[in-house]
Structures are given as structure tokens and as C-alpha cells.
Design a protein around this motif. Structure first.
Motif, PDB file in Angstrom:
ATOM      1  N   LEU A  38       0.835  -1.198   0.000  1.00  0.00           N
ATOM      2  CA  LEU A  38       0.000   0.000   0.000  1.00  0.00           C
ATOM      3  C   LEU A  38       0.871   1.250   0.000  1.00  0.00           C
ATOM      4  O   LEU A  38       2.011   1.233   0.483  1.00  0.00           O
ATOM      5  CB  LEU A  38      -0.917   0.016   1.226  1.00  0.00           C
ATOM      6  N   LEU A  39       0.318   2.330  -0.514  1.00  0.00           N
ATOM      7  CA  LEU A  39       0.999   3.626  -0.492  1.00  0.00           C
ATOM      8  C   LEU A  39       0.191   4.585   0.376  1.00  0.00           C
ATOM      9  O   LEU A  39      -0.993   4.821   0.123  1.00  0.00           O
ATOM     10  CB  LEU A  39       1.141   4.188  -1.905  1.00  0.00           C
ATOM     11  N   ARG A  40       0.850   5.114   1.410  1.00  0.00           N
ATOM     12  CA  ARG A  40       0.210   6.027   2.359  1.00  0.00           C
ATOM     13  C   ARG A  40       1.005   7.329   2.413  1.00  0.00           C
ATOM     14  O   ARG A  40       2.231   7.304   2.581  1.00  0.00           O
ATOM     15  CB  ARG A  40       0.172   5.391   3.748  1.00  0.00           C
ATOM     16  N   MET A  41       0.337   8.455   2.287  1.00  0.00           N
ATOM     17  CA  MET A  41       0.988   9.748   2.443  1.00  0.00           C
ATOM     18  C   MET A  41       0.795  10.231   3.882  1.00  0.00           C
ATOM     19  O   MET A  41      -0.325  10.484   4.319  1.00  0.00           O
ATOM     20  CB  MET A  41       0.406  10.777   1.471  1.00  0.00           C
ATOM     21  N   GLU A  42       1.908  10.327   4.603  1.00  0.00           N
ATOM     22  CA  GLU A  42       1.850  10.815   5.981  1.00  0.00           C
ATOM     23  C   GLU A  42       2.011  12.338   5.931  1.00  0.00           C
ATOM     24  O   GLU A  42       3.091  12.891   6.155  1.00  0.00           O
ATOM     25  CB  GLU A  42       2.912  10.114   6.828  1.00  0.00           C
ATOM     26  N   GLN A  75      -3.225  10.810   5.211  1.00  0.00           N
ATOM     27  CA  GLN A  75      -3.558  11.055   6.611  1.00  0.00           C
ATOM     28  C   GLN A  75      -4.258  12.397   6.808  1.00  0.00           C
ATOM     29  O   GLN A  75      -5.037  12.557   7.747  1.00  0.00           O
ATOM     30  CB  GLN A  75      -2.292  10.997   7.469  1.00  0.00           C
ATOM     31  N   SER A  76      -3.993  13.367   5.947  1.00  0.00           N
ATOM     32  CA  SER A  76      -4.605  14.685   6.104  1.00  0.00           C
ATOM     33  C   SER A  76      -6.127  14.619   6.009  1.00  0.00           C
ATOM     34  O   SER A  76      -6.818  15.524   6.495  1.00  0.00           O
ATOM     35  CB  SER A  76      -4.059  15.656   5.056  1.00  0.00           C
ATOM     36  N   ASP A  77      -6.649  13.559   5.409  1.00  0.00           N
ATOM     37  CA  ASP A  77      -8.102  13.404   5.306  1.00  0.00           C
ATOM     38  C   ASP A  77      -8.723  12.929   6.613  1.00  0.00           C
ATOM     39  O   ASP A  77      -9.960  12.908   6.730  1.00  0.00           O
ATOM     40  CB  ASP A  77      -8.451  12.396   4.205  1.00  0.00           C
ATOM     41  N   LYS A  78      -7.902  12.539   7.583  1.00  0.00           N
ATOM     42  CA  LYS A  78      -8.435  11.886   8.781  1.00  0.00           C
ATOM     43  C   LYS A  78      -8.033  12.557  10.089  1.00  0.00           C
ATOM     44  O   LYS A  78      -8.176  11.961  11.149  1.00  0.00           O
ATOM     45  CB  LYS A  78      -7.961  10.431   8.808  1.00  0.00           C
ATOM     46  N   ILE A  79      -7.529  13.780  10.031  1.00  0.00           N
ATOM     47  CA  ILE A  79      -7.018  14.410  11.246  1.00  0.00           C
ATOM     48  C   ILE A  79      -8.103  14.525  12.315  1.00  0.00           C
ATOM     49  O   ILE A  79      -7.870  14.229  13.494  1.00  0.00           O
ATOM     50  CB  ILE A  79      -6.400  15.783  10.932  1.00  0.00           C
ATOM     51  N   SER A 184      -1.462  15.107  20.526  1.00  0.00           N
ATOM     52  CA  SER A 184      -2.092  16.048  19.608  1.00  0.00           C
ATOM     53  C   SER A 184      -2.011  17.451  20.180  1.00  0.00           C
ATOM     54  O   SER A 184      -1.693  17.641  21.354  1.00  0.00           O
ATOM     55  CB  SER A 184      -3.561  15.675  19.343  1.00  0.00           C
ATOM     56  N   ARG A 185      -2.311  18.420  19.326  1.00  0.00           N
ATOM     57  CA  ARG A 185      -2.346  19.815  19.761  1.00  0.00           C
ATOM     58  C   ARG A 185      -3.655  20.435  19.314  1.00  0.00           C
ATOM     59  O   ARG A 185      -3.976  20.462  18.129  1.00  0.00           O
ATOM     60  CB  ARG A 185      -1.166  20.605  19.202  1.00  0.00           C
ATOM     61  N   LYS A 186      -4.404  20.975  20.248  1.00  0.00           N
ATOM     62  CA  LYS A 186      -5.710  21.553  19.970  1.00  0.00           C
ATOM     63  C   LYS A 186      -5.570  22.847  19.186  1.00  0.00           C
ATOM     64  O   LYS A 186      -4.675  23.646  19.437  1.00  0.00           O
ATOM     65  CB  LYS A 186      -6.446  21.818  21.285  1.00  0.00           C
ATOM     66  N   GLY A 187      -6.459  23.034  18.239  1.00  0.00           N
ATOM     67  CA  GLY A 187      -6.501  24.276  17.509  1.00  0.00           C
ATOM     68  C   GLY A 187      -5.580  24.329  16.309  1.00  0.00           C
ATOM     69  O   GLY A 187      -5.668  25.239  15.489  1.00  0.00           O
ATOM     70  N   GLU A 188      -4.673  23.356  16.173  1.00  0.00           N
ATOM     71  CA  GLU A 188      -3.755  23.353  15.036  1.00  0.00           C
ATOM     72  C   GLU A 188      -3.910  22.100  14.171  1.00  0.00           C
ATOM     73  O   GLU A 188      -3.196  21.918  13.192  1.00  0.00           O
ATOM     74  CB  GLU A 188      -2.304  23.482  15.512  1.00  0.00           C
ATOM     75  N   ASP A 189      -4.844  21.232  14.541  1.00  0.00           N
ATOM     76  CA  ASP A 189      -5.109  20.024  13.756  1.00  0.00           C
ATOM     77  C   ASP A 189      -3.835  19.241  13.488  1.00  0.00           C
ATOM     78  O   ASP A 189      -3.552  18.839  12.362  1.00  0.00           O
ATOM     79  CB  ASP A 189      -5.808  20.368  12.442  1.00  0.00           C
ATOM     80  N   ILE A 190      -3.044  19.023  14.545  1.00  0.00           N
ATOM     81  CA  ILE A 190      -1.809  18.259  14.418  1.00  0.00           C
ATOM     82  C   ILE A 190      -1.910  17.046  15.323  1.00  0.00           C
ATOM     83  O   ILE A 190      -2.305  17.150  16.483  1.00  0.00           O
ATOM     84  CB  ILE A 190      -0.579  19.093  14.822  1.00  0.00           C
ATOM     85  N   VAL A 191      -1.556  15.896  14.798  1.00  0.00           N
ATOM     86  CA  VAL A 191      -1.479  14.683  15.599  1.00  0.00           C
ATOM     87  C   VAL A 191      -0.082  14.099  15.452  1.00  0.00           C
ATOM     88  O   VAL A 191       0.602  14.328  14.461  1.00  0.00           O
ATOM     89  CB  VAL A 191      -2.536  13.639  15.183  1.00  0.00           C
ATOM     90  N   SER A 197       0.049   6.794  12.710  1.00  0.00           N
ATOM     91  CA  SER A 197       0.556   5.578  12.093  1.00  0.00           C
ATOM     92  C   SER A 197      -0.022   4.335  12.760  1.00  0.00           C
ATOM     93  O   SER A 197      -0.361   3.347  12.087  1.00  0.00           O
ATOM     94  CB  SER A 197       2.086   5.561  12.167  1.00  0.00           C
ATOM     95  N   ALA A 198      -0.141   4.348  14.079  1.00  0.00           N
ATOM     96  CA  ALA A 198      -0.696   3.198  14.791  1.00  0.00           C
ATOM     97  C   ALA A 198      -2.140   2.943  14.379  1.00  0.00           C
ATOM     98  O   ALA A 198      -2.544   1.799  14.138  1.00  0.00           O
ATOM     99  CB  ALA A 198      -0.602   3.411  16.300  1.00  0.00           C
ATOM    100  N   PHE A 199      -2.939   4.001  14.305  1.00  0.00           N
ATOM    101  CA  PHE A 199      -4.328   3.850  13.864  1.00  0.00           C
ATOM    102  C   PHE A 199      -4.402   3.324  12.436  1.00  0.00           C
ATOM    103  O   PHE A 199      -5.175   2.424  12.117  1.00  0.00           O
ATOM    104  CB  PHE A 199      -5.057   5.192  13.949  1.00  0.00           C
ATOM    105  N   ASP A 200      -3.594   3.921  11.552  1.00  0.00           N
ATOM    106  CA  ASP A 200      -3.677   3.566  10.139  1.00  0.00           C
ATOM    107  C   ASP A 200      -3.217   2.140   9.879  1.00  0.00           C
ATOM    108  O   ASP A 200      -3.790   1.439   9.040  1.00  0.00           O
ATOM    109  CB  ASP A 200      -2.853   4.536   9.299  1.00  0.00           C
TER     110      ASP A 200
END
Length: 278
Positions: A38-42, A75-79, A184-191, A197-200
Motif C-alpha cells: 500500500l501507499l500512504r501519504m503521511e 492522513q490529512s483526510d483523517k485528522i 495532539s495539539r488543539k486548535g492546530e489540527d496536528i497529531v 501511524s498506529a491507527f492507520d
């Protein structure tokens, strides 16, 4: 079980020889086993990831003769989904808000680099309840409480050439070397890289994670998160690194080793395989 692995680059620059080695190795191992690649873009770092780099990555992989199964995963589709999945940990009292230095927190959320270990957090905000979370706060895992919540010390299987065998994650070692990581960081949509990676890996049914040995020391925190969320743990294979003439690991700043430049100079995919020892 179907052998299923992935290549998961971050589209923040060109692919170099090290990326080519990792992608080809994972692809060939999957195909040799009759499995899937599979190809995944992180691409959770929205400030640095660019669609033109993703397009270049896809072009280079195709030129190398690699094929992948199914559509490209981003991954950007699932933040938002990643952040929502943290709620069970908060409900169990395993998270706390942290208002420490923004630069330190952003660095903690980045994909790891060779020779850079976790900066073990001293626990400054560990006393704060989730109800005290303010805009801009990060969420940290209370690692001691998390390990106490597990029925036994977690472990993982490694098949790579250097660390082959079953590795038990010792509680004292984890507390001393990992600590309370930022998720994660609230307000910046960063995980965090290792959380997404663990979830995916679980969602995509990844049976084998094939990546560079520079990420071996980061595997325990992913395995701990897998156990906390009741996710399966893949088999890990941490391969050797491709280095320059001075012995340094190649990075995206090494444009002279970029696949696109080798292509422009007339190299063939077989030349690239020989360069990386395949």
C-alpha cells in the motif's frame, strides 16, 4: 494471514536513495509473499506538505517499477478522526493538557530522526485535569497510568537484521526513555506521527511494518498505544539505512541523491537497485 505492508512517505521533499531502498524492499517482500503493498501519504504537517511533492513521489515510485494495491491513503483526510479517537483515553484518565513551550510540542509531534530520542517530559503539567484544557494546549499521555492500565507488559516481534526476536517493553525503561509523549495539539489540527501511524496500520490491516532502523526506538510507544486502543500489533522489520560517503543517513535535504536527479542523469531503475544493494 495476508502479508500486507506499506510505504508511507511524507510529501515534504523529493525521494532519495534511502526512500527508494525502503520502498523497493517493502514492495518486493510483499510481492514475494503473494501479499499487498500500500501507499500512504503521511501528510499531517499541513505547513510543509505540498501536492507537488506528492506528485513527484508517485512519479518516482512508478518509474522505479513499483505498483501498489488500492488508492493512495492520505492522513490529512483523517485528522479530525484521529483526534476523536483520543476520547476513550481521556475518559479513562490517561491524558492531560499541557501548555509547555509550543516549539517543544511541535517538535515532539514530528516524525523522528536518526539519533534523536524522545525528550522525556518532566511532568510539569501532569497534575492538570482534562477540564482545565485551554486553547492551544497539547494532549499528553500519562505513560505511568497507561502502563498500569495494561494487563501485562506489551511486546512486539522484530524480524530486521539487527534486532530480530521478541522484544518485551519494560515499564521502568519506557518511563525513563519515552515518558509522557504528546499525542495532539488543539486548535492546530496536528497529531503525532506515531499515533496516526498506529491507527492507520490497524485500519489498513498492515501485517508487517518495514522501515529504517532509525525508527526502531520509536516502536515501543506505538505498541503501547496499540494495546491501549485494543489494536493488533504488526510484525516489525527495521532495515539498514542508506548512507552518504561520510556515513550520514540520507535526508530530504540531500538533493544530490534525489531520485528525480538520477533519472535526469540517465539512470535506470536497475541502476537505482544496484546503488542501494538490491
Amino acid at each position: 494471514m495476508t502479508f500486507r505492508t506499506r510505504f508511507a512517505p511524507s510529501p515534504t521533499g523529493p525521494l532519495h536513495l534511502g526512500h527508494a531502498y525502503s520502498a523497493i524492499l517493502a514492495h518486493d517482500m510483499a510481492r514475494a509473499s503473494g501479499g499487498e503493498f500500500l501507499l500512504r501519504m503521511e501528510d499531517t504537517d499541513l505547513d510543509r506538505c505540498r501536492p507537488e511533492w506528492e506528485a513527484q513521489i508517485v512519479e518516482d515510485l512508478t518509474w522505479l517499477g513499483l505498483t501498489w494495491d488500492g488508492p493512495i491513503f492520505r492522513q490529512s483526510d483523517k485528522i479530525a478522526a484521529y483526534n476523536a479517537r483520543l476520547e476513550p483515553l481521556a475518559d479513562r484518565g490517561l491524558l492531560y493538557p499541557c501548555s509547555c513551550t509550543r516549539a517543544d510540542i511541535r517538535a515532539a509531534l514530528s516524525a523522528p530522526q536518526e539519533g534523536v530520542a524522545f525528550a522525556v517530559y518532566p511532568g510539569t503539567c501532569r497534575h492538570r485535569p482534562m477540564a482545565d484544557r485551554r486553547p492551544g494546549d497539547a494532549l499528553r499521555l500519562n505513560l505511568a497510568a497507561a502502563l498500569d492500565a495494561l494487563p501485562e507488559n506489551p511486546s512486539f516481534v522484530e524480524t530486521g537484521p539487527r534486532h530480530a526476536g521478541t522484544h518485551l517493553i519494560d515499564r521502568a525503561t519506557a518511563l525513563a526513555q519515552i515518558g509522557d509523549v504528546v499525542l495532539s495539539r488543539k486548535g492546530e489540527d496536528i497529531v503525532a506521527y506515531f499515533l496516526a501511524s498506529a491507527f492507520d496500520d490497524a485500519d489498513q490491516g498492515i501485517s508487517h511494518v518495514i522501515r529504517g532502523k532509525d525508527l526502531f526506538d520509536f516502536t515501543p510507544v506505538q505498541v503501547i498505544l496499540q494495546r491501549l486502543f485494543g489494536l493488533p500489533t504488526p510484525t516489525y522489520h527495521h532495515h539498514r539505512l542508506i548512507r552518504d560517503d561520510q556515513g550520514k543517513r540520507l535526508a530530504k535535504r540531500d538533493d544530490a541523491r534525489a531520485i528525480v536527479k538520477y533519472r535526469a542523469d540517465g539512470a535506470t531503475p536497475q541502476d537505482i537497485r544496484r546503488m542501494v544493494g538490491l
